[in-house]
Design an enzyme around this catalytic site. Structure first.
Site, PDB file in Angstrom:
ATOM      1  N   MET A  26       0.853  -1.191   0.000  1.00 25.86           N
ATOM      2  CA  MET A  26       0.000   0.000   0.000  1.00 25.86           C
ATOM      3  C   MET A  26       0.892   1.247   0.000  1.00 25.86           C
ATOM      4  SD  MET A  26      -3.449  -0.905   2.006  1.00 25.86           S
ATOM      5  CE  MET A  26      -2.921  -0.624   3.669  1.00 25.86           C
TER       6      MET A  26
ATOM      7  N   TYR B 161       4.139   3.903   0.824  1.00 26.55           N
ATOM      8  CA  TYR B 161       4.880   4.465   1.964  1.00 26.55           C
ATOM      9  C   TYR B 161       5.868   3.406   2.462  1.00 26.55           C
ATOM     10  CZ  TYR B 161       5.955   8.274   4.939  1.00 26.55           C
ATOM     11  OH  TYR B 161       6.629   9.321   5.510  1.00 26.55           O
TER      12      TYR B 161
ATOM     13  N   GLY C  26      11.092  -3.007   5.562  1.00 29.79           N
ATOM     14  CA  GLY C  26      10.394  -4.291   5.512  1.00 29.79           C
ATOM     15  C   GLY C  26       9.939  -4.587   4.083  1.00 29.79           C
ATOM     16  N   HIS C  27       9.301  -3.596   3.444  1.00 29.07           N
ATOM     17  CA  HIS C  27       8.863  -3.793   2.051  1.00 29.07           C
ATOM     18  C   HIS C  27      10.075  -4.038   1.147  1.00 29.07           C
ATOM     19  CE1 HIS C  27       5.520  -0.977   3.450  1.00 29.07           C
ATOM     20  NE2 HIS C  27       4.856  -2.019   3.035  1.00 29.07           N
TER      21      HIS C  27
ATOM     22  N   GLN D  96     -10.289  -2.382   2.548  1.00 27.84           N
ATOM     23  CA  GLN D  96      -9.805  -3.083   3.744  1.00 27.84           C
ATOM     24  C   GLN D  96      -9.748  -2.170   4.964  1.00 27.84           C
ATOM     25  OE1 GLN D  96      -5.935  -4.046   1.702  1.00 27.84           O
ATOM     26  NE2 GLN D  96      -5.106  -3.805   3.742  1.00 27.84           N
TER      27      GLN D  96
ATOM     28  N   ASP E 116       2.223  -9.465   9.310  1.00 27.34           N
ATOM     29  CA  ASP E 116       0.764  -9.607   9.202  1.00 27.34           C
ATOM     30  C   ASP E 116       0.444 -11.094   9.156  1.00 27.34           C
ATOM     31  OD1 ASP E 116      -0.056  -6.785   8.987  1.00 27.34           O
ATOM     32  OD2 ASP E 116       1.208  -6.840   7.210  1.00 27.34           O
TER      33      ASP E 116
ATOM     34  N   GLN F 225      -2.974 -12.270   7.957  1.00 24.88           N
ATOM     35  CA  GLN F 225      -3.107 -11.996   6.524  1.00 24.88           C
ATOM     36  C   GLN F 225      -2.431 -13.116   5.721  1.00 24.88           C
ATOM     37  OE1 GLN F 225      -2.902  -8.016   4.511  1.00 24.88           O
ATOM     38  NE2 GLN F 225      -0.797  -8.609   4.124  1.00 24.88           N
TER      39      GLN F 225
ATOM     40  N   MET G 143       8.752  -2.970  11.907  1.00 28.91           N
ATOM     41  CA  MET G 143       8.588  -1.872  10.943  1.00 28.91           C
ATOM     42  C   MET G 143       7.161  -1.860  10.399  1.00 28.91           C
ATOM     43  SD  MET G 143      12.124  -1.751   8.902  1.00 28.91           S
ATOM     44  CE  MET G 143      13.638  -1.503   9.823  1.00 28.91           C
TER      45      MET G 143
ATOM     46  N   ARG H 191       2.625   2.643   9.741  1.00 27.19           N
ATOM     47  CA  ARG H 191       1.877   3.367  10.785  1.00 27.19           C
ATOM     48  C   ARG H 191       2.788   3.890  11.893  1.00 27.19           C
ATOM     49  NH1 ARG H 191      -2.201  -0.552   9.235  1.00 27.19           N
ATOM     50  NH2 ARG H 191      -4.047   0.567   8.560  1.00 27.19           N
TER      51      ARG H 191
HETATM   52  O1  PAF Z   1      -0.211  -5.868   3.636  1.00 25.70           O
HETATM   53  C1  PAF Z   1      -0.627  -4.908   2.937  1.00 25.70           C
HETATM   54  O2  PAF Z   1       0.046  -3.897   2.746  1.00 25.70           O
HETATM   55  C2  PAF Z   1      -2.012  -5.015   2.300  1.00 25.70           C
HETATM   56  O3  PAF Z   1      -2.904  -5.669   3.129  1.00 25.70           O
HETATM   57  C3  PAF Z   1      -1.976  -5.661   0.898  1.00 25.70           C
HETATM   58  C4  PAF Z   1      -1.545  -7.116   0.964  1.00 25.70           C
HETATM   59  C5  PAF Z   1      -1.041  -4.889  -0.017  1.00 25.70           C
HETATM   60  C6  PAF Z   1      -3.382  -5.631   0.282  1.00 25.70           C
HETATM   61  O4  PAF Z   1      -3.844  -4.326   0.136  1.00 25.70           O
END
Ligand code: PAF
Length: 283
Positions: free
Chosen positions: A27, A29, A33-34, A58, A153, A156, A187, A190
């Site tokens: 999402m 930002y 971690g990303h 979501q 997550d 998730q 990380m 938020r």
């Molecule tokens: O983990 C996230 O950033 C979101 O839940 C995802 C998997 C990109 C779905 O919008």
């Protein structure tokens, strides 16, 4: 690096890609971690598609959709530091609009049942329906061989694994370890909302998980004892307001009496107005 917004351009690009494609849904930002997910995808796949889309479905009505941090230019700069212009590997960023993802009159949803009932699902009704719907749409649009998600997550990950199996998506779900700051804070985009005192207080999640893990490593298998230890440590931080603390089976996410197999310690805690989640996997 290649930035694409329209779905038809993405499809044309995807058709031209030979070899394995890794997807990193985000999402935006972006934080380290990303970037660790993108690096892992670049190591393991011939091409990588990073999606940046703040998915409105979501977020609950009282959640932070309009305040959610967004900075595409910053994200692109971070991503371009990972891609080498001389490499044959393509790093593609897809940044679709809300109208592309949810055309006017939208009414089709993907919903995983029991696994989405406890924990985050209980606190954030409808959240996972939004996640599984958007992730299915991202899978359809990008047709990846592998998709990368962070262990932070945890629910998730469990829900997306279930959905992938149930809907026969031919995609390997790769789960990467939670990236942490030096003091243990997981990380998260938020974390930006935390002021100085809250940022210090936020380490309480990691500290309480660490104390419970220590007990597990010393042989404790009673789930109530571990849950109580986490609650006790969290209660020592005046800025922390606990939403839930859990010791559950890793796959089913059902609360445990005794730990016998792989399990998940997890929690959601408000630090001031910011809701943080974290977890440790045991066994
Ligand atoms: O983990 C996230 O950033 C979101 O839940 C995802 C998997 C990109 C779905 O919008």
């Amino acid at each position: 690096m290649n930035l694409i917004s329209s779905l038809s351009d993405l499809r044309t690009k995807r058709l031209s890609l030979l070899g394995t494609v890794g997807l990193v849904p985000t999402m935006g930002y972006l934080h380290s971690g990303h970037l660790s997910l993108v690096s892992r995808a670049m190591d393991e796949c011939e091409h990588v598609i990073v999606t940046i889309f703040v998915n409105p479905t979501q977020f609950g009505a009282n959640e932070d959709l309009s305040k959610y941090p967004r900075d595409l230019e910053r994200d692109l700069n971070l991503l371009s530091s990972l891609s080498s212009p001389s490499s044959a590997k393509e790093l593609i960023v897809w940044n679709p609009s809300a109208e592309t993802m949810y055309p006017l009159g939208y009414q089709t949803w993907v919903n995983v049942e029991a696994l989405t009932n406890p924990l985050e699902g209980a606190m954030r009704p409808g959240h996972f329906k939004g996640v599984t719907t958007v992730v299915s749409k991202l899978f359809n649009a990008t047709q990846p061989h592998k998709a990368y998600f962070g262990q932070k997550d945890a629910q998730q990950v469990a829900v997306i694994r279930r959905m992938t199996l149930d809907l026969n998506f031919p995609i390997e779900i790769v789960v990467c370890p939670t990236m942490r700051e030096d003091d243990g804070l997981a990380m998260s985009s938020r974390n930006k909302y935390l002021n100085k005192d809250e940022r210090t207080a936020a380490t309480i999640l990691f500290r309480s998980l660490s104390e419970a893990k220590k007990m597990y490593e010393a042989g404790e298998r009673n789930a109530d004892v571990l849950r109580n230890k986490m609650k006790e440590v969290l209660a020592s931080e005046p800025l922390a307001n606990v939403q839930y603390v859990s010791c559950a089976d890793y796959d089913s996410l059902e609360e445990l009496n005794m730990i016998e197999n792989k399990s998940l310690l997890s929690m959601a805690v408000f630090i001031g107005k910011t809701r943080l989640i974290d977890n440790f996997v045991l066994g």
